[in-house]
Design an enzyme around this catalytic site. Structure first.
Site, mmCIF file in Angstrom:
data_model
loop_
_atom_site.group_PDB
_atom_site.id
_atom_site.type_symbol
_atom_site.label_atom_id
_atom_site.label_comp_id
_atom_site.label_asym_id
_atom_site.label_seq_id
_atom_site.Cartn_x
_atom_site.Cartn_y
_atom_site.Cartn_z
ATOM 1 N N LYS A 52 32.495 -67.441 47.677
ATOM 2 C CA LYS A 52 33.710 -66.622 47.844
ATOM 3 C C LYS A 52 34.864 -67.229 47.053
ATOM 4 O O LYS A 52 35.608 -66.516 46.365
ATOM 5 C CB LYS A 52 34.069 -66.495 49.331
ATOM 6 C CG LYS A 52 33.134 -65.548 50.058
ATOM 7 C CD LYS A 52 33.289 -65.599 51.575
ATOM 8 C CE LYS A 52 32.187 -64.770 52.234
ATOM 9 N NZ LYS A 52 32.128 -64.907 53.681
ATOM 10 N N GLN A 96 34.955 -68.185 58.361
ATOM 11 C CA GLN A 96 33.512 -68.053 58.135
ATOM 12 C C GLN A 96 32.752 -68.159 59.460
ATOM 13 O O GLN A 96 32.907 -69.125 60.199
ATOM 14 C CB GLN A 96 33.057 -69.146 57.154
ATOM 15 C CG GLN A 96 31.604 -69.032 56.750
ATOM 16 C CD GLN A 96 31.300 -67.754 55.962
ATOM 17 O OE1 GLN A 96 32.042 -67.367 55.076
ATOM 18 N NE2 GLN A 96 30.221 -67.084 56.306
ATOM 19 N N ASP A 119 38.417 -59.167 56.362
ATOM 20 C CA ASP A 119 37.065 -58.780 56.761
ATOM 21 C C ASP A 119 37.067 -57.431 57.494
ATOM 22 O O ASP A 119 36.024 -56.815 57.652
ATOM 23 C CB ASP A 119 36.469 -59.849 57.705
ATOM 24 C CG ASP A 119 35.569 -60.819 56.963
ATOM 25 O OD1 ASP A 119 35.041 -60.437 55.898
ATOM 26 O OD2 ASP A 119 35.383 -61.950 57.448
#
Ligand code: NDP
Length: 281
Positions: A52, A96, A119
């Site tokens: 990422k 995460q 997200d």
């Protein structure tokens, strides 16, 4: 039958994001910023975070990984997220998952402000999607919509079936298809006659997590089939769709790997850019 090339479409999106991020910087003197929080040393999570950060650097974002040890306390993780929430240079925060078992993930995620929730996992963002309001949509289902759109799939008026109802894939997927005017059915582990429901689908999205679950008899001739599943079988990645048997019946289909997978990071970049753009409105 068209094999949808997720790698190529993801590369196009990354190139578009890079161009838009440069424009955003030229117009506002601000770099798009993403903060990724990693707690512990799970090797798979470390790889995801590295990928990422690398993808962010490639499109010119300012991105940093914030690493905390596996025994970090709830307070330590929460203070970090609060600090990032207040930092104006950061437009997106990603924690995460999974977090180590002693941490209350829900409480930590709730500290990410909706406008920095890249997200799209928050109840507020899922609710906005349900109401058809602007917000951030989870990367994977959003990536599926891009794959369909860029492959020329018609959605309005079509019958769509989504197998799976998780908050991060199945539900937002169904809502996106509904917002795009498909007639949507959602199937799950308690669904009766699942095979015959799937066989009616013009668009079939499998997000189950069971290798080769979707067999040829469950697929209508000419359907568009999107395989979100990632399963490891004998060291190989396999989707939820029995690709070799199903593909000849379809008008278009995504492979695993190389279908939906590459879209997830591309959409994370797009979501982060959108959060930065909205922060100036
Ligand atoms: P979850 O485990 O949260 O959800 C799975 C869903 O499948 C549930 O709704 C479950 O039903 C349903 N299901 C399970 N077994 C059956 C069955 N026998 N018949 C019908 N429905 C069933 O998974 P996720 O939504 O998080 O992920 C789904 C898949 O997508 C996984 O393989 C995951 O690895 C992959 N994935 C891929 C991504 C990518 O980037 N390509 C990103 C995210 C996920 P019920 O609700 O009744 O339990």
């Amino acid at each position: 039958m068209k094999r949808i090339d997720g790698k190529e479409i993801a590369a196009q999106i990354r190139a578009e994001v890079k161009e838009d991020a440069e424009k955003f910087f030229a117009e506002n003197g601000i770099k798009v910023g993403l903060a990724v929080v990693l707690v512990g040393d799970d090797p798979a999570s470390a790889v995801y975070v590295r990928n990422k950060i690398k993808a962010c650097e490639e499109v010119g974002f300012l991105s940093s990984a914030y690493r905390l040890p596996a025994d970090a306390t709830q307070d330590e993780v929460e203070s970090l997220v609060v600090q990032l929430a207040e930092d104006e240079r950061i437009h997106g925060i990603l924690v995460q998952l999974p977090l180590p078992g002693h941490l209350d993930a829900e409480r930590i995620l709730a500290l990410i402000p909706t406008e920095k929730d890249v997200d799209g996992f928050s109840a507020e963002n899922l609710g906005r999607l349900a109401c058809g309001k602007e917000g951030t949509v989870a990367c994977t289902p959003l990536g599926v919509m891009e794959l369909l759109a860029r492959s020329g799939a018609e959605i309005a008026g079509k019958r769509a079936v989504v197998i799976g109802r998780s908050n991060i894939v199945g539900k937002p997927m169904a809502m996106l298809l509904l917002n795009a005017n498909a007639t949507v059915t959602v199937c799950h582990s308690k669904t009766k006659d699942l095979a015959s429901i799937c066989a009616q689908a013009d668009i079939l999205v499998a997000a189950i997590g069971r290798a080769k679950f979707v067999t040829a008899d469950m697929v209508k001739e000419g359907a568009a089939v999107i395989d979100v599943g990632i399963n490891r079988v004998d060291g190989k990645l396999v989707g939820d769709v029995d690709y070799d048997a199903v593909a000849p019946k379809t008008s278009m289909i995504t492979p695993v790997p190389g279908g939906v997978g590459p879209m997830t990071i591309a959409m994370l970049l797009k979501n982060t850019l959108s959060c930065a753009q909205r922060s100036l409105r």
